[in-house]
Design a protein around this motif. Sequence first.
Motif, PDB file in Angstrom:
ATOM      1  N   VAL A 120       0.825  -1.207   0.000  1.00 47.20           N
ATOM      2  CA  VAL A 120       0.000   0.000   0.000  1.00 47.20           C
ATOM      3  C   VAL A 120       0.861   1.259   0.000  1.00 47.20           C
ATOM      4  CG1 VAL A 120      -1.684   1.318   1.365  1.00 47.20           C
ATOM      5  CG2 VAL A 120      -1.931  -1.164   1.123  1.00 47.20           C
ATOM      6  N   SER A 121       1.930   1.263   0.809  1.00 48.00           N
ATOM      7  CA  SER A 121       2.772   2.459   0.888  1.00 48.00           C
ATOM      8  C   SER A 121       3.415   2.773  -0.461  1.00 48.00           C
ATOM      9  CB  SER A 121       3.845   2.282   1.958  1.00 48.00           C
ATOM     10  OG  SER A 121       4.670   1.163   1.652  1.00 48.00           O
ATOM     11  N   ASP A 122       3.850   1.729  -1.196  1.00 50.36           N
ATOM     12  CA  ASP A 122       4.474   1.961  -2.497  1.00 50.36           C
ATOM     13  C   ASP A 122       3.460   2.487  -3.512  1.00 50.36           C
ATOM     14  OD1 ASP A 122       6.899   1.126  -1.518  1.00 50.36           O
ATOM     15  OD2 ASP A 122       6.644  -0.957  -2.171  1.00 50.36           O
ATOM     16  N   VAL A 123       2.243   1.952  -3.474  1.00 48.11           N
ATOM     17  CA  VAL A 123       1.202   2.412  -4.401  1.00 48.11           C
ATOM     18  C   VAL A 123       0.889   3.885  -4.152  1.00 48.11           C
ATOM     19  CG1 VAL A 123      -1.185   2.144  -5.116  1.00 48.11           C
ATOM     20  CG2 VAL A 123       0.220   0.114  -4.658  1.00 48.11           C
ATOM     21  N   LEU A 124       0.738   4.260  -2.856  1.00 45.90           N
ATOM     22  CA  LEU A 124       0.419   5.655  -2.530  1.00 45.90           C
ATOM     23  C   LEU A 124       1.575   6.581  -2.907  1.00 45.90           C
ATOM     24  CD1 LEU A 124      -1.360   5.247   0.947  1.00 45.90           C
ATOM     25  CD2 LEU A 124      -2.409   5.676  -1.278  1.00 45.90           C
ATOM     26  N   ALA A 125       2.806   6.109  -2.710  1.00 49.71           N
ATOM     27  CA  ALA A 125       3.957   6.921  -3.101  1.00 49.71           C
ATOM     28  C   ALA A 125       3.968   7.147  -4.610  1.00 49.71           C
ATOM     29  CB  ALA A 125       5.248   6.242  -2.634  1.00 49.71           C
ATOM     30  N   GLN A 126       3.663   6.090  -5.391  1.00 48.06           N
ATOM     31  CA  GLN A 126       3.602   6.223  -6.845  1.00 48.06           C
ATOM     32  C   GLN A 126       2.492   7.193  -7.260  1.00 48.06           C
ATOM     33  OE1 GLN A 126       3.357   2.513  -9.014  1.00 48.06           O
ATOM     34  NE2 GLN A 126       2.619   3.532 -10.866  1.00 48.06           N
ATOM     35  N   ALA A 127       1.385   7.193  -6.487  1.00 47.71           N
ATOM     36  CA  ALA A 127       0.262   8.075  -6.808  1.00 47.71           C
ATOM     37  C   ALA A 127       0.487   9.504  -6.315  1.00 47.71           C
ATOM     38  CB  ALA A 127      -1.023   7.522  -6.213  1.00 47.71           C
ATOM     39  N   GLY A 128       1.600   9.737  -5.570  1.00 48.23           N
ATOM     40  CA  GLY A 128       1.893  11.074  -5.066  1.00 48.23           C
ATOM     41  C   GLY A 128       1.000  11.503  -3.920  1.00 48.23           C
ATOM     42  N   ILE A 129       0.481  10.544  -3.165  1.00 49.03           N
ATOM     43  CA  ILE A 129      -0.400  10.847  -2.033  1.00 49.03           C
ATOM     44  C   ILE A 129       0.410  10.760  -0.743  1.00 49.03           C
ATOM     45  CG2 ILE A 129      -2.435  10.122  -0.736  1.00 49.03           C
ATOM     46  CD1 ILE A 129      -3.546   9.018  -3.366  1.00 49.03           C
ATOM     47  N   GLY A 140      -3.461  -1.375   5.840  1.00 47.12           N
ATOM     48  CA  GLY A 140      -2.339  -0.661   6.436  1.00 47.12           C
ATOM     49  C   GLY A 140      -1.207  -0.436   5.453  1.00 47.12           C
ATOM     50  N   LEU A 141      -0.394   0.577   5.757  1.00 48.81           N
ATOM     51  CA  LEU A 141       0.673   0.975   4.836  1.00 48.81           C
ATOM     52  C   LEU A 141       1.608  -0.172   4.492  1.00 48.81           C
ATOM     53  CD1 LEU A 141       1.605   4.507   6.254  1.00 48.81           C
ATOM     54  CD2 LEU A 141       0.510   3.992   4.066  1.00 48.81           C
ATOM     55  N   GLN A 142       1.905  -1.041   5.417  1.00 49.99           N
ATOM     56  CA  GLN A 142       2.871  -2.105   5.181  1.00 49.99           C
ATOM     57  C   GLN A 142       2.221  -3.384   4.669  1.00 49.99           C
ATOM     58  OE1 GLN A 142       5.947  -1.100   5.296  1.00 49.99           O
ATOM     59  NE2 GLN A 142       5.163   0.859   6.100  1.00 49.99           N
ATOM     60  N   GLN A 143       0.920  -3.365   4.445  1.00 48.95           N
ATOM     61  CA  GLN A 143       0.238  -4.565   3.978  1.00 48.95           C
ATOM     62  C   GLN A 143       0.202  -4.628   2.453  1.00 48.95           C
ATOM     63  OE1 GLN A 143      -3.638  -4.927   5.727  1.00 48.95           O
ATOM     64  NE2 GLN A 143      -2.907  -4.735   7.836  1.00 48.95           N
ATOM     65  N   SER A 150      -8.152  -1.941  -3.782  1.00 51.28           N
ATOM     66  CA  SER A 150      -8.622  -0.611  -3.394  1.00 51.28           C
ATOM     67  C   SER A 150      -7.914  -0.169  -2.121  1.00 51.28           C
ATOM     68  CB  SER A 150     -10.131  -0.602  -3.187  1.00 51.28           C
ATOM     69  OG  SER A 150     -10.475  -1.427  -2.087  1.00 51.28           O
ATOM     70  N   ILE A 151      -7.748   1.155  -1.989  1.00 45.45           N
ATOM     71  CA  ILE A 151      -7.115   1.750  -0.815  1.00 45.45           C
ATOM     72  C   ILE A 151      -7.994   2.919  -0.366  1.00 45.45           C
ATOM     73  CG2 ILE A 151      -5.090   2.934   0.110  1.00 45.45           C
ATOM     74  CD1 ILE A 151      -3.432   1.573  -2.071  1.00 45.45           C
ATOM     75  N   ALA A 152      -8.271   2.990   0.940  1.00 44.92           N
ATOM     76  CA  ALA A 152      -9.049   4.093   1.500  1.00 44.92           C
ATOM     77  C   ALA A 152      -8.174   4.882   2.475  1.00 44.92           C
ATOM     78  CB  ALA A 152     -10.298   3.578   2.212  1.00 44.92           C
ATOM     79  N   VAL A 153      -8.124   6.202   2.276  1.00 46.54           N
ATOM     80  CA  VAL A 153      -7.319   7.079   3.128  1.00 46.54           C
ATOM     81  C   VAL A 153      -8.234   8.125   3.747  1.00 46.54           C
ATOM     82  CG1 VAL A 153      -5.396   8.693   3.250  1.00 46.54           C
ATOM     83  CG2 VAL A 153      -5.284   6.743   1.676  1.00 46.54           C
ATOM     84  N   GLN A 154      -8.205   8.217   5.082  1.00 46.68           N
ATOM     85  CA  GLN A 154      -8.914   9.285   5.780  1.00 46.68           C
ATOM     86  C   GLN A 154      -7.870  10.218   6.371  1.00 46.68           C
ATOM     87  OE1 GLN A 154     -11.744   6.770   8.259  1.00 46.68           O
ATOM     88  NE2 GLN A 154     -13.099   8.460   7.701  1.00 46.68           N
ATOM     89  N   LYS A 155      -7.878  11.472   5.902  1.00 47.53           N
ATOM     90  CA  LYS A 155      -6.900  12.445   6.363  1.00 47.53           C
ATOM     91  C   LYS A 155      -7.294  12.952   7.750  1.00 47.53           C
ATOM     92  CE  LYS A 155      -3.991  13.708   4.136  1.00 47.53           C
ATOM     93  NZ  LYS A 155      -2.622  13.143   3.985  1.00 47.53           N
ATOM     94  N   ALA A 156      -6.320  12.981   8.643  1.00 44.38           N
ATOM     95  CA  ALA A 156      -6.568  13.444  10.003  1.00 44.38           C
ATOM     96  C   ALA A 156      -6.567  14.969  10.054  1.00 44.38           C
ATOM     97  CB  ALA A 156      -5.500  12.886  10.946  1.00 44.38           C
TER      98      ALA A 156
END
Length: 408
Positions: A120-129, A140-143, A150-156
């Motif tokens: 997940v962390s690599d995908v989000l990094a590639q997407a620039g998120i 989770g990021l390491q999963q 699909s990935i769901a992100v809730q910004k704090a």
Amino acid sequence: MSKSTMENLFFKSLRSKQIAVTVLALTLFVTIMSLVLYEGTKKSVALNVNGEELNIKTHAHTVGNLLAEQEIEVAEHDLVTPSVNTPIEDGLSVRWEQSKQVAITVDQENTSIWTTERTVSDVLAQAGIEVTEHDEVVPGLQQQLGEDNSIAVQKAFELTLDDGGNETKVWSTSTTVADFLKRENILLDDDDRLEGQMADVVMPNSVIKVVRVEKVTDVVEEPANFTVETRNDPALLKGREKVVQEGKKGTVSRKFEIVKENGTEVSRTLLEEKTITEPQKKIVSVGSKVVVASNNSTNVSVSRDNSSAPAGGKEFYVTATAYTAYCNGCSGITAAGIDIRSNPNIKVIAVDPKVIPLGSKVWVEGYGYAIAGDTGGAIKGMKIDLLYPTKEAAYKFGRRQVKIKVIN
């Protein structure tokens, strides 16, 4: 047929079979040698397909030919290393990663990306998120990516928590107040109060206020005031008072329910009251005797002699002024009930009863004997006001320091 002829036919047939076997063996040998030579010219390649290692021998000239030979169709976003145009060499390592389309939701915004990354962390990094430590990410990021890709992100966001008057800044991804309190392990007792509703939506910079309510009982003993009873005393001059019985405070026990909010008392309710010691009332006699003044009064001399002070009595100096029965605000009846308009020549002085008791007989230097029968708003402390029959006489007296003696 002769015997010799039969022998000739036998040997001829035998030679034909020998020739056929020889040809067949030669053909087989050539075929085997060709296969050996063909296989020997193949190159060994290590092919990694989505993480699975394969050892392949091939006559393919390029990486692209090799993948096509393995019936692998390379899509636009797939990862191939080295590139498909790279010539095949013996011992070459080839990697093919098939791309996936991943759906990404950040708060309420949806996007997607083609990627060959697996975590997940690599995908989000590639997407620039960018993701902070307070954000919530599922998985989770390491999963690894799940089957639904699909990935769901809730910004704090930051908000303020006021718990019992203690304010702290908190990062949260909660959507409602109820969810926030649950995540923060904040429990409300039965009497506690939340300012707002559990279903309220939590927004950046919101203030969530929890009022801690405490109810306690307190028993205190307090003094109980006594009552004052007044009784008319016709033997006592009007305006005078006499304490017949001193008052005494009692004791009462009071039980209160005290409500505190965040440690501060906000209400106190009396639940029960018990008398421990009864108070003793104070009894005061109030004089009702009216002084009847006349020019021939046996109590007050009407002469305005300036004789010397009589013997005995309490003597001191006061500031004296003068007034008439018709002064501004005067009713003509003194505080002791003397009708001074009907008796203009009577000698009466206005006093402060705290200094000179009403009804006292006095002697005033330059004025003579008189009765303390009146009071006045300006007559306080060591001051007196002398009654004169006319304004001219009062003006003539003016203001002066005189000696006074209280006879009785």
